[in-house]
Design a protein around this motif. Structure first.
Motif, PDB file in Angstrom:
ATOM      1  N   TRP A 110     -22.191  20.193  -4.454  1.00 18.55           N
ATOM      2  CA  TRP A 110     -23.478  21.487  -5.326  1.00 18.55           C
ATOM      3  C   TRP A 110     -22.281  22.655  -5.431  1.00 18.55           C
ATOM      4  O   TRP A 110     -22.289  23.472  -4.194  1.00 18.55           O
ATOM      5  N   SER A 120     -25.017  26.163 -11.468  1.00 21.89           N
ATOM      6  CA  SER A 120     -25.073  25.527 -11.259  1.00 21.89           C
ATOM      7  C   SER A 120     -24.672  24.101 -11.582  1.00 21.89           C
ATOM      8  O   SER A 120     -25.505  23.903 -12.337  1.00 21.89           O
ATOM      9  N   VAL A 172     -23.227  20.139 -10.094  1.00 25.54           N
ATOM     10  CA  VAL A 172     -22.704  19.091  -9.287  1.00 25.54           C
ATOM     11  C   VAL A 172     -21.397  18.353  -9.888  1.00 25.54           C
ATOM     12  O   VAL A 172     -21.736  18.245 -11.014  1.00 25.54           O
ATOM     13  N   CYS A 179     -22.224  12.195  -8.690  1.00 21.57           N
ATOM     14  CA  CYS A 179     -23.611  12.012  -8.774  1.00 21.57           C
ATOM     15  C   CYS A 179     -24.042  10.606  -8.858  1.00 21.57           C
ATOM     16  O   CYS A 179     -24.439   9.383  -9.244  1.00 21.57           O
ATOM     17  N   MET A 197     -30.458  16.223  -3.611  1.00 16.41           N
ATOM     18  CA  MET A 197     -31.337  17.724  -4.100  1.00 16.41           C
ATOM     19  C   MET A 197     -32.735  17.822  -3.273  1.00 16.41           C
ATOM     20  O   MET A 197     -32.885  19.092  -3.944  1.00 16.41           O
ATOM     21  N   CYS A 199     -32.194  22.218  -4.544  1.00 22.05           N
ATOM     22  CA  CYS A 199     -30.823  22.660  -5.381  1.00 22.05           C
ATOM     23  C   CYS A 199     -32.101  22.530  -6.866  1.00 22.05           C
ATOM     24  O   CYS A 199     -33.135  21.920  -6.647  1.00 22.05           O
ATOM     25  N   LEU A 227     -29.485  22.973 -12.806  1.00 14.43           N
ATOM     26  CA  LEU A 227     -28.704  21.931 -12.861  1.00 14.43           C
ATOM     27  C   LEU A 227     -28.008  22.300 -14.287  1.00 14.43           C
ATOM     28  O   LEU A 227     -28.677  21.767 -14.810  1.00 14.43           O
ATOM     29  N   ILE A 252     -23.000  18.509 -14.973  1.00 12.37           N
ATOM     30  CA  ILE A 252     -22.195  17.716 -13.476  1.00 12.37           C
ATOM     31  C   ILE A 252     -21.066  17.271 -13.928  1.00 12.37           C
ATOM     32  O   ILE A 252     -20.878  16.746 -15.726  1.00 12.37           O
ATOM     33  N   ILE A 283     -30.953  12.387 -12.548  1.00 12.78           N
ATOM     34  CA  ILE A 283     -31.317  13.865 -13.259  1.00 12.78           C
ATOM     35  C   ILE A 283     -32.243  13.804 -14.257  1.00 12.78           C
ATOM     36  O   ILE A 283     -32.881  15.006 -14.912  1.00 12.78           O
ATOM     37  N   PHE A 319     -34.841  17.384 -13.678  1.00  6.78           N
ATOM     38  CA  PHE A 319     -34.366  18.392 -14.642  1.00  6.78           C
ATOM     39  C   PHE A 319     -34.150  18.746 -15.942  1.00  6.78           C
ATOM     40  O   PHE A 319     -34.595  19.344 -16.421  1.00  6.78           O
ATOM     41  N   ILE A 367     -28.697  17.767 -20.212  1.00  8.72           N
ATOM     42  CA  ILE A 367     -27.803  18.044 -19.315  1.00  8.72           C
ATOM     43  C   ILE A 367     -26.560  18.100 -19.415  1.00  8.72           C
ATOM     44  O   ILE A 367     -26.089  16.925 -19.683  1.00  8.72           O
TER      45      ILE A 367
END
Length: 255
Positions: A39, A46, A48, A51, A59, A64, A67, A70, A86, A89, A97
């Motif tokens: 991370w 932010s 990552v 995953c 997480m 965290c 997000l 990724i 995810i 998030f 995301i």
């Protein structure tokens, strides 16, 4: 920039299920390794990298709460199997995301996680993703930061590493072309895999990783994607050069 090592283990993690190997039986917290991931926080972002199946646990442990993206190295399950997690998030941030990966990896996701990539009659509990294809020799930006893909080989499989400012993250590497090494000049921190001491057909062993670090010449280097066969954390660390460190889960470094 802060780098948080979410996991530093190989595909089976440490301890390995059912194993009585001494490292798997170790009580040292540094010998307990989840599947490999980091991370990274820089500027307001932010991010990552990878995953895997331990993503939810990572997480929760790391704290965290945001997000922004990724970055995926490749499609193997220990780097991708946590994609469904995810969802919190997505629900909290109320927007798709962003995920960045090679075209081949994105096509793999569309088969394995088809319900996430549905465009019609999508299940309302599925997360949403915004897809960005990563291409070699094509930089991209997250926030104001430039991200440079590093093209490497995991045996015969193409894998991406990433450079963000003066930091490079590489995992599942066996060979690297000279043109890609040029992208790593002037690093403050290099993270690279070191599976075990014995040779492996798709991963750097310890000596190969140390030789690669010597070639790249970062200020500091951290070893990750570690098997129980490498040995006890404290014993391995004593054998390393002064600027090379064995990473461990929940290690935080500032660059």
């Amino acid at each position: 920039m802060q780098v948080y090592f979410l996991g530093t283990g190989t595909s089976q993690g440490i301890p390995v299920i059912g194993s009585h190997h001494p490292v798997c039986m170790s009580e040292d917290v540094k010998d307990k390794r989840l599947r490999v991931s980091v991370w990274i926080t820089f500027e307001e972002a932010s991010v990552v990298i990878d995953c895997g199946p331990d993503f939810r646990q990572q997480m929760l442990t790391s704290g965290c709460e945001k997000l922004d993206a990724i970055l995926f190295t490749h499609e193997h399950a220990d780097h991708t199997a946590g994609l469904d997690d995810i969802r919190p998030f997505f629900f909290r941030q109320k927007k798709d995301i962003p995920i960045y990966a090679h075209h081949r990896v994105l096509e793999n996701f569309k088969k394995r996680f088809d319900y996430i990539f549905e465009t019609e009659n999508k299940y309302p509990g599925a997360p949403g993703v915004e897809i960005f294809e990563v291409k070699n020799n094509t930089d991209f930006t997250i926030g104001q930061a430039k991200i440079t893909p590093i093209n490497v080989n995991h045996g015969n499989l193409q894998v991406f590493g990433y450079r963000i400012q003066d930091f490079v993250y590489l995992t599942d590497v066996k060979t690297v072309e000279a043109t890609e090494i040029e992208k790593m000049k002037g690093l403050k921190v290099l993270v690279v895999n070191a599976l075990r001491e014995e040779p492996h057909h798709t991963h750097f062993n310890l000596q190969e990783a140390l030789d690669f670090i010597h070639l790249v010449q970062p200020e500091r280097a951290y070893l990750t994607h570690i098997s129980h066969l490498l040995g006890f954390h404290e014993e391995v660390q004593k054998k390393l050069p002064p600027n090379v460190f064995l990473a461990y889960d929940n290690l935080k470094i500032t660059i």
